[in-house]
Design an enzyme around this catalytic site. Structure first.
Site, PDB file in Angstrom:
ATOM      1  N   ASN A 105      -8.866  -6.325   5.079  1.00 39.75           N
ATOM      2  CA  ASN A 105      -8.462  -5.882   4.051  1.00 39.75           C
ATOM      3  C   ASN A 105      -9.728  -4.906   3.267  1.00 39.75           C
ATOM      4  O   ASN A 105     -10.774  -5.301   3.664  1.00 39.75           O
ATOM      5  CB  ASN A 105      -8.031  -6.930   2.788  1.00 39.75           C
ATOM      6  CG  ASN A 105      -7.651  -6.645   1.636  1.00 39.75           C
ATOM      7  OD1 ASN A 105      -6.927  -5.265   1.459  1.00 39.75           O
ATOM      8  ND2 ASN A 105      -7.434  -7.306   0.679  1.00 39.75           N
ATOM      9  N   TRP A 106      -9.429  -3.700   2.747  1.00 41.67           N
ATOM     10  CA  TRP A 106     -10.288  -2.953   2.112  1.00 41.67           C
ATOM     11  C   TRP A 106     -11.286  -2.265   3.362  1.00 41.67           C
ATOM     12  O   TRP A 106     -12.523  -1.896   3.018  1.00 41.67           O
ATOM     13  CB  TRP A 106     -11.292  -3.675   1.304  1.00 41.67           C
ATOM     14  CG  TRP A 106     -10.345  -4.014  -0.147  1.00 41.67           C
ATOM     15  CD1 TRP A 106     -10.317  -5.467  -0.434  1.00 41.67           C
ATOM     16  CD2 TRP A 106      -9.933  -3.476  -1.054  1.00 41.67           C
ATOM     17  NE1 TRP A 106      -9.704  -5.735  -1.486  1.00 41.67           N
ATOM     18  CE2 TRP A 106      -9.287  -4.322  -1.955  1.00 41.67           C
ATOM     19  CE3 TRP A 106      -9.707  -1.988  -1.642  1.00 41.67           C
ATOM     20  CZ2 TRP A 106      -8.633  -4.304  -3.313  1.00 41.67           C
ATOM     21  CZ3 TRP A 106      -8.889  -1.763  -2.501  1.00 41.67           C
ATOM     22  CH2 TRP A 106      -8.321  -2.804  -3.607  1.00 41.67           C
ATOM     23  N   ASP A 129       1.610  -2.147   6.847  1.00 38.68           N
ATOM     24  CA  ASP A 129       1.789  -2.743   5.457  1.00 38.68           C
ATOM     25  C   ASP A 129       3.015  -1.901   4.777  1.00 38.68           C
ATOM     26  O   ASP A 129       2.720  -1.200   3.979  1.00 38.68           O
ATOM     27  CB  ASP A 129       0.557  -2.530   4.647  1.00 38.68           C
ATOM     28  CG  ASP A 129       0.533  -3.412   3.322  1.00 38.68           C
ATOM     29  OD1 ASP A 129       1.531  -3.848   3.071  1.00 38.68           O
ATOM     30  OD2 ASP A 129      -0.404  -3.468   2.877  1.00 38.68           O
ATOM     31  N   HIS A 133       2.766  -5.900   1.106  1.00 37.94           N
ATOM     32  CA  HIS A 133       2.123  -6.769   0.062  1.00 37.94           C
ATOM     33  C   HIS A 133       2.649  -6.510  -1.295  1.00 37.94           C
ATOM     34  O   HIS A 133       2.601  -7.366  -2.213  1.00 37.94           O
ATOM     35  CB  HIS A 133       0.567  -6.458   0.102  1.00 37.94           C
ATOM     36  CG  HIS A 133      -0.165  -5.021  -0.418  1.00 37.94           C
ATOM     37  ND1 HIS A 133      -0.328  -4.134  -0.037  1.00 37.94           N
ATOM     38  CD2 HIS A 133      -0.174  -5.166  -1.929  1.00 37.94           C
ATOM     39  CE1 HIS A 133      -0.809  -3.150  -0.692  1.00 37.94           C
ATOM     40  NE2 HIS A 133      -0.758  -3.551  -2.062  1.00 37.94           N
ATOM     41  N   GLY A 165      -1.954  -0.186  -7.737  1.00 34.38           N
ATOM     42  CA  GLY A 165      -0.875   0.457  -8.366  1.00 34.38           C
ATOM     43  C   GLY A 165      -0.416   1.636  -7.442  1.00 34.38           C
ATOM     44  O   GLY A 165       0.774   1.783  -7.553  1.00 34.38           O
ATOM     45  N   ASN A 166      -1.204   2.268  -6.735  1.00 39.27           N
ATOM     46  CA  ASN A 166      -0.882   3.536  -5.847  1.00 39.27           C
ATOM     47  C   ASN A 166      -0.422   2.871  -4.553  1.00 39.27           C
ATOM     48  O   ASN A 166       0.145   3.500  -3.481  1.00 39.27           O
ATOM     49  CB  ASN A 166      -2.019   4.115  -5.382  1.00 39.27           C
ATOM     50  CG  ASN A 166      -2.227   5.396  -6.247  1.00 39.27           C
ATOM     51  OD1 ASN A 166      -3.320   5.676  -6.930  1.00 39.27           O
ATOM     52  ND2 ASN A 166      -1.225   6.439  -6.500  1.00 39.27           N
ATOM     53  N   SER A 167      -0.739   1.541  -4.317  1.00 41.75           N
ATOM     54  CA  SER A 167      -0.034   0.670  -3.227  1.00 41.75           C
ATOM     55  C   SER A 167       1.622   0.736  -3.193  1.00 41.75           C
ATOM     56  O   SER A 167       2.202   0.882  -4.282  1.00 41.75           O
ATOM     57  CB  SER A 167      -0.255  -0.872  -3.386  1.00 41.75           C
ATOM     58  OG  SER A 167      -1.410  -1.053  -3.381  1.00 41.75           O
ATOM     59  N   PHE A 169      -1.572   2.278   1.222  1.00 36.81           N
ATOM     60  CA  PHE A 169      -1.690   0.725   0.849  1.00 36.81           C
ATOM     61  C   PHE A 169      -3.013   0.321   0.547  1.00 36.81           C
ATOM     62  O   PHE A 169      -3.456  -0.910   0.115  1.00 36.81           O
ATOM     63  CB  PHE A 169      -1.181  -0.361   1.954  1.00 36.81           C
ATOM     64  CG  PHE A 169      -1.722  -0.061   3.236  1.00 36.81           C
ATOM     65  CD1 PHE A 169      -1.436   0.919   4.490  1.00 36.81           C
ATOM     66  CD2 PHE A 169      -2.807  -0.938   3.547  1.00 36.81           C
ATOM     67  CE1 PHE A 169      -2.051   0.856   5.412  1.00 36.81           C
ATOM     68  CE2 PHE A 169      -3.384  -1.104   4.807  1.00 36.81           C
ATOM     69  CZ  PHE A 169      -3.078  -0.134   5.686  1.00 36.81           C
ATOM     70  N   ASP A 170      -4.241   0.984   0.664  1.00 36.38           N
ATOM     71  CA  ASP A 170      -5.568   0.730   0.394  1.00 36.38           C
ATOM     72  C   ASP A 170      -6.466   1.744   0.312  1.00 36.38           C
ATOM     73  O   ASP A 170      -6.321   2.945   0.535  1.00 36.38           O
ATOM     74  CB  ASP A 170      -5.857  -0.360   1.666  1.00 36.38           C
ATOM     75  CG  ASP A 170      -6.619  -1.566   1.319  1.00 36.38           C
ATOM     76  OD1 ASP A 170      -6.990  -1.698  -0.156  1.00 36.38           O
ATOM     77  OD2 ASP A 170      -7.155  -2.170   1.987  1.00 36.38           O
TER      78      ASP A 170
HETATM   79  N1  ASP Z   1      -4.573  -2.431  -1.698  1.00 34.93           N
HETATM   80  C1  ASP Z   1      -4.999  -2.080  -2.949  1.00 34.93           C
HETATM   81  C2  ASP Z   1      -4.624  -3.083  -3.848  1.00 34.93           C
HETATM   82  O1  ASP Z   1      -3.317  -3.588  -3.923  1.00 34.93           O
HETATM   83  C3  ASP Z   1      -4.473  -0.711  -3.171  1.00 34.93           C
HETATM   84  C4  ASP Z   1      -5.806  -0.070  -3.789  1.00 34.93           C
HETATM   85  O2  ASP Z   1      -6.407  -0.352  -4.726  1.00 34.93           O
HETATM   86  O3  ASP Z   1      -6.056   1.145  -3.272  1.00 34.93           O
HETATM   87  O4  ASP Z   1      -5.080  -3.196  -4.783  1.00 34.93           O
END
Ligand code: ASP
Length: 724
Positions: free
Chosen positions: A221-222, A230, A93, A657-659, A675-676
């Site tokens: 997602n989430w 990903d 992503h 941002g940690n993505s 990724f999430d």
């Molecule tokens: N998947 C999330 C994002 O891209 C990563 C996160 O927020 O933990 O916003």
């Protein structure tokens, strides 16, 4: 050709300065702890107790090479260098926009994936940059020397902004070739200047099909359990003499100072893990009044606005793949924020965060009032912050919609950029808004051009009509003079259609010519959308000025709030995330999101197969199904689960941002790519809690199985030093 910055002693961060960033530690904290810890503060925590075998100096050392030199920021995401030839692993992503821009209906890389067989085949990723943190220095005194208590909010905000720019320009002169950015750590209190190697030639190397990289789409997602691959590979390039340069066929791969070692063995449940990365934004030091504004106004507005825009774009692309590709990045990013906002709304309610903050602030107010000196200084801090949020809330319906007008409608956003640039670029460089300063101009133009390439007239007409309709229903919009006649019209869609048909903003040559014009010249251009934005410009300027005024007042009050909190809590707290390099640690760990529900922390390939329905977003590509059927798993089976692990869950403290952040084992080896977060953890942007804060990463074994075994990218496996 490594770009090296000699770490002179004045950039060494002393223990005293570090203490500004991170207050008192508790050795009893052995598991995941709240806090995205600035890497310069790592010597303040007990890494061993967290299960990490590396020392603070091995993780970050301002005077020699350390692990953080292998980590980079990729646009708004994070990445790791996994070869000495600038090969970066990040999320699918995060590379999505590059994949989208390289896709056409005929050569649809989003659907089918992409693999460059060699360097020559790698595809330039327009608008992408890569940043590597070289150093940081506390400049709080220098920034705060620019302000005094007599200043109005706006004067204060401008003085701080001005000083930050001066420091950045000066640092870039002193350290030729590096990029300098001053980050606010604690609002109104502490500021650090970060120096970055800044690479502008970034290319796409490998991306799995979206049916792997985005498996489960917005449904999953989430959420956990997750079965999404990903990840993607990109590569950073420099000029042949190792300098940062924009794309050129002569450029050569960047040589990072440090390579992150890939460990194909992965992790087991309960193993310690840690992440390094560039978390974007958290707001945990904010007050109840801020949270009320988020809960009652901003988040519900975002959910409504984004839902509508997503449905417009989905409908537009339904039977036209070329249009769907044009909208893909925007749809995905709006959908991501829309669902996150719903998660946050749910979380604010369920975790009773506003109520908790109110109780905490009542106790803090009593503490303040108990001491006359404290009362004199801080007695009105909380109530003054509340007054500003009250003011923001009153203005919000109109301001949020006016802002969205020049965002939802892309042509209006181009017009806004043109008009704002024309006015701003008449000023001296340092007095301009950031995007128009010489040091940022090239990148701002590149981003504009990238966004412009996705323009789709019919969609934009609907967006404009929808925003005008919303404004018509917004109280006080009739006070905005340039909107009065338009909003009085009965058929807003017809008005928008006419404007979109007449505007030339869809033509890059026209935009380019406008960008070279002065405001007076622009006023003579016959274009209805440009005219609308020119007419609205004074209103937007008033909003910008008002925001600076609020920002300045809030900055001063937030500084006071941190002082009181320090006294009141006498407790550990770290600065909110602000897109600077941070560390977080935890363990691979299950969780209980609801009564009687236990969610295990490792998902497997079997789950991918079980979820596969053949209907988007649960399609699985043929090559994967074949390897699964043939049981070609290579060395990637989990020793107990006897399956290829796909995703892992861990209790670290992360945000957007940690993505793309590396998930590292106790030795600092790459075992996954973050990724999430799970749905309940979306709220940790506001408040962190060990019970529900869980981050999600793709397991390295799945990455390697897909890359090496399913798609046969042997050259990449070799480049990463992985034998299979
Ligand atoms: N998947 C999330 C994002 O891209 C990563 C996160 O927020 O933990 O916003």
């Amino acid at each position: 050709m490594t770009i090296r910055f000699s770490r002179t002693s004045h950039f060494w961060i002393s223990a005293t300065l570090v203490a500004n960033l991170f207050f008192t530690t508790s050795p009893s904290l052995t598991n995941a702890d709240e806090g995205m810890i600035p890497v310069s503060s790592l010597n303040q925590i007990d890494l061993k107790a967290r299960g990490i075998e590396l020392t603070a100096e091995e993780l970050f050392n301002a005077q020699s090479v350390s692990l953080v030199d292998g980590i980079c920021r990729v646009n708004g995401c994070t990445g790791s260098f996994v070869s000495d030839q600038g090969l970066i692993i990040t999320n699918h992503h995060c590379a999505f926009d590059a994949i989208q821009k390289a896709s056409t209906a005929e050569r649809d890389l989003l659907t089918h994936g992409f693999m460059a067989a060699n360097l020559k085949e790698e595809i330039p990723a327009p608008g992408y940059t890569v940043r590597v943190t070289e150093d940081s220095i506390d400049v709080s005194d220098k920034v705060l020397a620019a302000v005094n208590d007599k200043m109005t909010g706006a004067e204060r905000a401008k003085a701080i902004e001005q000083r930050r720019k001066e420091l950045e320009i000066q640092a870039e002169k002193e350290h030729m070739g590096l990029r300098a950015e001053v980050a606010e750590m604690f609002a109104g209190k502490s500021y650090y200047l970060f120096l970055y190697t800044y690479l502008k030639d970034v290319r796409l190397v490998f991306a799995p099909p979206a049916s792997v990289g985005n498996f489960g789409g917005e449904v999953d997602n989430w959420e956990w359990p997750r079965h999404t691959g990903d990840f993607s590979f990109m590569r950073a390039y420099t000029s042949p003499d190792g300098k940062s340069a924009t794309y050129s066929p002569e450029n050569v791969p960047y040589q990072p100072k440090r390579v992150i070692k890939v460990n194909p063995a992965g992790v087991l449940e309960n193993d310690a893990v840690f992440l390094l990365g560039y978390p974007g934004r958290t707001v945990r030091h904010q007050t109840a009044s801020f949270l009320q504004y988020e809960r009652d106004l901003r988040l519900p507005t975002i959910v409504e606005l984004y839902r509508w825009q997503i449905s417009v774009m989905n409908t537009a692309g339904e039977n036209d793949r070329a249009v769907a590709i044009k909208h893909a990045t925007r749809t995905k990013s709006l959908a991501n924020v829309e669902k996150r906002s719903r998660g946050q709304l749910q979380g604010i309610g369920r975790a009773k965060i506003v109520e908790q903050k109110i109780a905490e602030e009542e106790a803090m107010q009593k503490f303040i009032d108990a001491d006359p000196a404290r009362k004199a200084k801080y007695g009105e801090t909380l109530s003054n912050i509340a007054k500003i949020y009250q003011e923001i809330s009153t203005a919000a319906p109109l301001e949020l919609n006016l802002n969205e007008l020049r965002s939802a409608c892309r042509a209006a956003s181009y017009a806004w950029f043109i008009v704002d640039a024309a006015y701003e670029r008449q000023k001296g460089d340092i007095d301009r808004e950031q995007p128009y300063m010489e040091r940022n101009w090239e990148q701002s133009l590149a981003s504009l051009k990238v966004s412009h390439s996705d323009w789709h007239r019919p969609t934009d007409a609907i967006m404009l009509a929808g925003m005008l309709d919303r404004l018509k229903r917004t109280p006080k919009s009739n006070e905005v003079a340039p909107l009065q006649t338009i909003l009085a019209g009965n058929d807003l869609f017809a008005i928008s259609e006419d404007m979109m048909t007449a505007t030339k903003l869809g033509d890059w040559a026209f935009v380019d010519a406008c960008l070279k014009s002065t405001p007076d010249q622009l006023k003579k251009v016959d274009d209805p959308l440009l005219k609308l934005v020119l007419d609205l410009y004074p209103t937007y300027l008033r909003i910008r000025e008002k925001n600076k005024e609020r920002e300045g007042r809030l900055s001063q009050l937030s500084g006071d709030l941190i002082d009181i909190k320090r006294l009141f809590l006498a407790n550990q707290f770290v600065p909110d995330a602000n897109a600077t390099l941070r560390f977080t640690s935890g363990h691979v760990k299950q969780y209980t999101p609801a009564d009687a529900v236990i969610k295990r922390p490792i998902s497997t390939l079997q789950g991918v197969i079980e979820k596969t329905t053949g209907v988007d977003p649960f399609i699985t590509p043929e090559p994967l199904l074949k390897k699964y059927a043939a049981k070609e798993f290579g060395p990637y089976l989990h020793p107990e689960l006897k399956q290829v692990p796909v995703a892992i869950l861990y209790d670290t403290d992360t945000t957007g941002g940690n993505s793309g952040s590396p998930v590292l084992n106790a030795k600092g080896e790459l075992v996954g790519v973050n990724f999430d977060r799970c749905f309940e953890a979306t709220i940790n942007d506001f408040a962190w809690n060990a019970d529900y804060s869980r981050s999600i990463g793709v397991d390295i074994r799945y990455v390697l199985w897909i890359t090496g075994i399913v798609y046969g990218a042997d050259h990449l496996m070799k480049e990463m030093g992985v034998n299979q």
